[in-house]
Every structure is written in C-alpha cells, then in structure tokens.
Design an enzyme around this catalytic site. Sequence first.
Site, PDB file in Angstrom:
ATOM      1  N   GLU A 153      12.285  38.848 -47.293  1.00 48.06           N
ATOM      2  CA  GLU A 153      12.486  38.341 -45.929  1.00 48.06           C
ATOM      3  C   GLU A 153      11.356  38.811 -45.018  1.00 48.06           C
ATOM      4  O   GLU A 153      10.583  39.697 -45.363  1.00 48.06           O
ATOM      5  CB  GLU A 153      13.820  38.833 -45.346  1.00 48.06           C
ATOM      6  CG  GLU A 153      15.071  38.159 -45.886  1.00 48.06           C
ATOM      7  CD  GLU A 153      15.369  36.818 -45.229  1.00 48.06           C
ATOM      8  OE1 GLU A 153      14.507  36.314 -44.470  1.00 48.06           O
ATOM      9  OE2 GLU A 153      16.461  36.276 -45.473  1.00 48.06           O
ATOM     10  N   ASP A 174      17.557  29.222 -43.255  1.00 51.41           N
ATOM     11  CA  ASP A 174      17.410  30.681 -43.299  1.00 51.41           C
ATOM     12  C   ASP A 174      16.337  31.076 -42.288  1.00 51.41           C
ATOM     13  O   ASP A 174      16.300  30.555 -41.188  1.00 51.41           O
ATOM     14  CB  ASP A 174      17.089  31.139 -44.721  1.00 51.41           C
ATOM     15  CG  ASP A 174      17.537  32.572 -44.987  1.00 51.41           C
ATOM     16  OD1 ASP A 174      17.553  33.387 -44.055  1.00 51.41           O
ATOM     17  OD2 ASP A 174      17.863  32.885 -46.143  1.00 51.41           O
ATOM     18  N   ASN A 211      20.867  34.399 -37.904  1.00 48.84           N
ATOM     19  CA  ASN A 211      19.702  33.979 -38.669  1.00 48.84           C
ATOM     20  C   ASN A 211      18.841  33.002 -37.862  1.00 48.84           C
ATOM     21  O   ASN A 211      19.218  32.548 -36.789  1.00 48.84           O
ATOM     22  CB  ASN A 211      20.137  33.303 -39.973  1.00 48.84           C
ATOM     23  CG  ASN A 211      19.467  33.895 -41.183  1.00 48.84           C
ATOM     24  OD1 ASN A 211      18.315  34.306 -41.121  1.00 48.84           O
ATOM     25  ND2 ASN A 211      20.188  33.935 -42.293  1.00 48.84           N
TER      26      ASN A 211
END
Length: 295
Positions: free
Chosen positions: A21, A201, A151
Amino acid sequence: MPKVITPEIRVAYEGQNIVGEIPMWHPIEQVLYWVDTRKPSLQRLNRDGSVRTWPMPTNIGSYVFRRKGGIIAGLKTGFAAVDLETGKIEHILDPEPHLPENRLNDGRCDRRGRYWVGSRNPGSGEGTGSLYRFDPDFTCHKMDTGFIVSNGMAFSPDDRTLVFGDSTAQTFYRYDLDLEAGTVANRQVYLTTHNLPWRVDGATFDSEGYYWCALLGDWSVGRFDPMGRLDRIVRLPVSHPTMCNFGGPNLDVLYVTSGTVFLDEAERARQPLAGALFEVHGLGVTGVAEPLFGG
C-alpha cells in the site's frame, strides 16, 4: 464505456507483499516508499534497485513525510513518529483508545502540512471508522464518522476537493475542502461500486483533476473523471492491485502496489507477480508532488 489503454508496465520490485500500500515518491530524496500493512513495514526502493525495509511494531495503514525528515505513521496503536536514520519509533497519540479493535488506515497530507487519515475495524462490518485531521502541533480532530473501511483518500490538485470513502460500503464521497481552515463540508456521493465485481482501493489525483484508483479484484487501475465516471482502464498482471500514485523525477510514472492476502494457493500459483510493485509508463499525464507534514 471506459477506454482500455495499453501503456508500458514494468515490475519495479518483485517482492511478495501481503498487502502492499501507499506508494509515495519523496519529493526531496527522489525515491519511492511504500508499505506492507500486514507484514508491517515501510519499504524504500533505492536508485540502484535495492530495497531498504523498516519493520513496524504493528499494522501500518499509511504515513506522510515530515519536513524535518522521517515520517509520521498511522499505526494500529495510533500516530507515531519514525526516525528513518535510527529506526526509533515514538508513539504520539491514539485517536480511538475507546475502540481497541480499530486501526488507522488510508491517509494523506494536505498542502498545509496536515495529515488526514481514516480508521477501520478489520473484524467488523459496522461503521466504527472515522476521518481525522492530525495537525502539525500534534492535535487531532474528528472530521466525519460512520465508515467500515476508510479508503481512497486523495486531494484534488486545486485544493478544493477531498475524495474519501468506504470500500466495504462501496461508496466514495466528494467533500468541499477549505484548505486554509482545514475543514470539509457538503459531502456528496462521488462514485459507487454496487453490483460491480470490483472495489475501489487506494487512489490519487493527476494534475488535470482526474481520480486514479486501484480496482481491487479487476486486474486493473482506473481513471474517473470529475463527475465520477470511469473513463480509462489500465490492465495489470495481478488481480488485486491495492493503490496507485504518481512518481518519478517528472511525476509521470504511475506506481501500483499489490497483495497476496486475497489469493488462495492455486491463485497465487497463477499470479507469480502478486504482491509486486509495478511502474506504469506512457500514460501521458502527470501527478502532483506529495506535500510534507508540517510538524
């Protein structure tokens, strides 16, 4: 219908992150950082292609670069300062001590040096997550609440809009941003993924005001126009990209993280690059330099 484009895709680092991430290009060091949230660590891709790793004591959801050097990280235990020279980690505060199962998740820095971050409870379907603004004086302010998995956070290049939402509830919002005051208002639905086989995402804006995000489960990243319409798709060699962000000396390379946590053993065998860090070249657009945390 969105247009499928075919830029050049390279593997920047063939690491098998469990959940890669937050790829972020350091505007001073001119190198790329990212994290593995589940094997908690901060990673840096050096100019010679090697990778340096800083283990974290617990899950790391996001981080921002500090003007004075090092980072501020959003951990399961709250905000922490990390000295990248010594590896020392100093706890600052937990915004949710009354919610011990919650942890900080996606976050970004605005262009006044404030760290915005959302929280989540990974074991619950209830909206116990909130949106926080962590200021350079180390004070923390709750800005919104009611999220399951916070998110998709990104600030528009004109500093007038914050996009942020809930990937589990499959709804993302546009907020009117007052950059000087550090406030958001007029929350409106920007996009939803209901009845679609993928979810949004991690995300970023390009310099033209388009929203790029990982399409989790769709083997792709997508670009949404200011009205929330999907207008471009870039196919990837992995089914679960997790976040995209622009980097490189000219901010014209889209870096994309991915993960293995979503795959069973057979799927991992079919996707040997799952968990890798990718570079996308030739998109014809650029990003915006990452701001630095002011405290």
